[in-house]
Design a protein around this motif. Structure first.
Motif, mmCIF file in Angstrom:
data_model
loop_
_atom_site.group_PDB
_atom_site.id
_atom_site.type_symbol
_atom_site.label_atom_id
_atom_site.label_comp_id
_atom_site.label_asym_id
_atom_site.label_seq_id
_atom_site.Cartn_x
_atom_site.Cartn_y
_atom_site.Cartn_z
ATOM 1 N N ALA A 28 -26.033 -6.369 18.568
ATOM 2 C CA ALA A 28 -26.482 -6.310 19.958
ATOM 3 C C ALA A 28 -26.998 -7.751 20.516
ATOM 4 C CB ALA A 28 -27.518 -5.067 20.280
ATOM 5 N N ALA A 29 -27.974 -8.231 19.783
ATOM 6 C CA ALA A 29 -28.518 -9.650 20.150
ATOM 7 C C ALA A 29 -27.362 -10.586 20.681
ATOM 8 C CB ALA A 29 -29.576 -9.900 19.538
ATOM 9 N N ARG A 30 -26.616 -10.669 19.606
ATOM 10 C CA ARG A 30 -25.304 -11.702 19.697
ATOM 11 C C ARG A 30 -24.671 -11.380 21.039
ATOM 12 N NH1 ARG A 30 -25.874 -11.245 14.177
ATOM 13 N NH2 ARG A 30 -24.193 -9.654 14.087
ATOM 14 N N ARG A 31 -24.107 -10.036 21.150
ATOM 15 C CA ARG A 31 -23.300 -9.578 22.335
ATOM 16 C C ARG A 31 -24.058 -9.813 23.615
ATOM 17 N NH1 ARG A 31 -23.659 -4.692 23.509
ATOM 18 N NH2 ARG A 31 -24.211 -4.004 21.248
ATOM 19 N N LEU A 68 -25.396 -12.740 28.628
ATOM 20 C CA LEU A 68 -26.588 -13.563 29.511
ATOM 21 C C LEU A 68 -25.769 -15.022 29.837
ATOM 22 C CD1 LEU A 68 -29.687 -12.362 27.956
ATOM 23 C CD2 LEU A 68 -28.971 -11.674 30.189
ATOM 24 N N TRP A 69 -25.549 -15.674 28.966
ATOM 25 C CA TRP A 69 -25.003 -16.861 28.860
ATOM 26 C C TRP A 69 -23.808 -17.014 29.976
ATOM 27 C CZ3 TRP A 69 -26.118 -21.597 29.770
ATOM 28 C CH2 TRP A 69 -25.078 -22.764 29.793
ATOM 29 N N PHE A 70 -22.836 -16.094 29.921
ATOM 30 C CA PHE A 70 -21.901 -15.958 30.876
ATOM 31 C C PHE A 70 -22.274 -15.801 32.377
ATOM 32 C CE2 PHE A 70 -18.660 -15.325 27.359
ATOM 33 C CZ PHE A 70 -17.778 -16.571 27.721
ATOM 34 N N SER A 71 -23.090 -14.756 32.443
ATOM 35 C CA SER A 71 -23.657 -14.338 33.650
ATOM 36 C C SER A 71 -24.522 -15.675 34.348
ATOM 37 C CB SER A 71 -24.276 -13.168 33.847
ATOM 38 O OG SER A 71 -25.728 -13.144 33.594
ATOM 39 N N TYR A 72 -25.304 -16.422 33.317
ATOM 40 C CA TYR A 72 -25.879 -17.598 33.956
ATOM 41 C C TYR A 72 -24.791 -18.621 34.487
ATOM 42 C CZ TYR A 72 -29.465 -21.098 33.540
ATOM 43 O OH TYR A 72 -30.349 -22.089 34.021
ATOM 44 N N LEU A 101 -15.092 -23.963 33.908
ATOM 45 C CA LEU A 101 -14.701 -23.291 32.920
ATOM 46 C C LEU A 101 -16.020 -22.795 31.945
ATOM 47 C CD1 LEU A 101 -11.893 -24.910 31.245
ATOM 48 C CD2 LEU A 101 -11.942 -22.378 32.237
ATOM 49 N N PRO A 102 -16.341 -21.544 31.709
ATOM 50 C CA PRO A 102 -17.399 -21.178 30.888
ATOM 51 C C PRO A 102 -17.553 -21.718 29.440
ATOM 52 C CG PRO A 102 -16.068 -19.256 31.569
ATOM 53 C CD PRO A 102 -15.501 -20.455 32.138
ATOM 54 N N THR A 103 -18.639 -21.926 28.943
ATOM 55 C CA THR A 103 -18.383 -22.216 27.816
ATOM 56 C C THR A 103 -19.059 -21.011 27.060
ATOM 57 O OG1 THR A 103 -20.906 -23.011 27.754
ATOM 58 C CG2 THR A 103 -18.991 -24.558 27.976
ATOM 59 N N VAL A 104 -19.298 -20.900 25.776
ATOM 60 C CA VAL A 104 -19.702 -19.828 24.724
ATOM 61 C C VAL A 104 -20.854 -20.177 24.000
ATOM 62 C CG1 VAL A 104 -17.298 -18.534 24.780
ATOM 63 C CG2 VAL A 104 -18.114 -20.198 22.921
ATOM 64 N N VAL A 105 -21.740 -19.065 23.414
ATOM 65 C CA VAL A 105 -22.544 -19.558 22.526
ATOM 66 C C VAL A 105 -21.952 -19.425 21.178
ATOM 67 C CG1 VAL A 105 -24.862 -18.687 21.494
ATOM 68 C CG2 VAL A 105 -24.252 -18.440 24.106
ATOM 69 N N SER A 106 -21.983 -20.644 20.255
ATOM 70 C CA SER A 106 -21.327 -20.489 19.294
ATOM 71 C C SER A 106 -22.192 -19.718 18.043
ATOM 72 C CB SER A 106 -20.907 -21.762 18.731
ATOM 73 O OG SER A 106 -22.104 -22.743 18.666
ATOM 74 N N HIS A 107 -21.555 -19.656 17.037
ATOM 75 C CA HIS A 107 -22.001 -18.797 15.899
ATOM 76 C C HIS A 107 -22.593 -17.287 16.232
ATOM 77 C CE1 HIS A 107 -22.416 -22.802 14.126
ATOM 78 N NE2 HIS A 107 -23.283 -23.306 15.116
ATOM 79 N N VAL A 108 -21.721 -16.786 17.194
ATOM 80 C CA VAL A 108 -21.910 -15.583 17.593
ATOM 81 C C VAL A 108 -20.831 -14.261 17.232
ATOM 82 C CG1 VAL A 108 -22.025 -14.133 19.654
ATOM 83 C CG2 VAL A 108 -23.228 -16.161 19.624
ATOM 84 N N LEU A 130 -34.078 -18.852 35.455
ATOM 85 C CA LEU A 130 -34.903 -19.776 34.414
ATOM 86 C C LEU A 130 -33.831 -21.019 34.687
ATOM 87 C CD1 LEU A 130 -35.375 -17.552 31.353
ATOM 88 C CD2 LEU A 130 -37.062 -18.015 32.979
ATOM 89 N N PRO A 131 -34.726 -22.246 34.972
ATOM 90 C CA PRO A 131 -34.093 -23.449 35.042
ATOM 91 C C PRO A 131 -33.660 -23.804 33.532
ATOM 92 C CG PRO A 131 -36.380 -23.903 35.081
ATOM 93 C CD PRO A 131 -36.049 -22.372 35.209
ATOM 94 N N GLY A 132 -32.571 -24.524 33.524
ATOM 95 C CA GLY A 132 -32.190 -25.252 32.349
ATOM 96 C C GLY A 132 -31.693 -24.490 31.126
ATOM 97 N N LEU A 133 -31.325 -23.435 31.095
ATOM 98 C CA LEU A 133 -30.861 -22.509 30.063
ATOM 99 C C LEU A 133 -29.423 -23.186 29.471
ATOM 100 C CD1 LEU A 133 -31.380 -18.652 30.719
ATOM 101 C CD2 LEU A 133 -32.834 -20.675 29.741
ATOM 102 N N SER A 134 -29.205 -23.090 28.184
ATOM 103 C CA SER A 134 -28.023 -23.684 27.563
ATOM 104 C C SER A 134 -27.401 -22.886 26.291
ATOM 105 C CB SER A 134 -28.313 -25.218 27.038
ATOM 106 O OG SER A 134 -29.379 -24.999 26.204
ATOM 107 N N PRO A 135 -26.269 -23.244 25.824
ATOM 108 C CA PRO A 135 -25.984 -22.344 24.690
ATOM 109 C C PRO A 135 -26.765 -22.976 23.541
ATOM 110 C CG PRO A 135 -23.973 -23.672 25.683
ATOM 111 C CD PRO A 135 -25.159 -23.947 26.366
#
Ligand code: HEM
Length: 134
Positions: free
Chosen positions: A106-109, A114-118, A127-134, A72-77
């Protein structure tokens, strides 16, 4: 429902259908899904299998979420946070609170992984970033 079961199949199906109804109405996420998904009945059945595997350990899901999302193009945190926001809003409406709690965790994990592997699939040097509020 047996006393050892977190939730019923019906509860899983209601959660999944309510969530994707929200997704499809969302002005940001809706178009991303509509661009990829031609058969919503098929997608919903697959996602019921996915959540049934997680919440009821039915092991019915056989898909490949990582490559599907990597394409998928353009996914972001921010998009993952938006997805999680809609998921949490859907969970808040579910009477089965134990299921809601497990599904939220489970969804947050999974969103995080998914974001890391993306990021790894797109730019393994960065450097990888994280999804916040997780
Ligand atoms: C920014 C957030 C997200 C977006 C925009 C998104 C979008 C999509 C789209 C468009 C598809 C269909 C892909 C295709 O069939 O080609 C898909 C499939 C799927 N998504 Fe997501 N998704 C997101 C986050 C998540 C999260 C957090 C989960 C799990 C907790 C998830 C679980 C799945 C699963 C299980 C499939 C089916 C994969 C398969 O067919 O093997 N998604 N997603």
């Amino acid at each position: 429902m047996g006393t050892d079961e977190l939730c019923t199949e019906d509860e899983v199906a209601r959660l999944v259908h309510a969530f994707y109804a929200r997704v499809r109405q969302d002005e940001v996420l809706g178009p991303i899904f509509d661009a990829r998904i031609t058969d919503w009945d098929h997608h919903l059945a697959k996602l019921v299998d996915f959540w049934s595997a997680i919440l009821r350990r039915t092991a019915r899901f056989s898909g490949a979420p990582m490559p599907k999302h990597a394409a998928l193009p353009g996914l972001s945190p921010e998009l993952f946070e938006r997805w999680l926001g809609l998921f949490e809003a859907t969970l808040a409406e579910q009477p089965n609170r134990a299921m809601a709690e497990q599904a939220g965790q489970a969804a947050r994990r999974i969103a995080q992984s998914l974001w890391f592997s993306y990021q790894m699939s797109r730019d393994p040097q960065a450097l990888p970033t994280v999804v916040s509020h997780v």
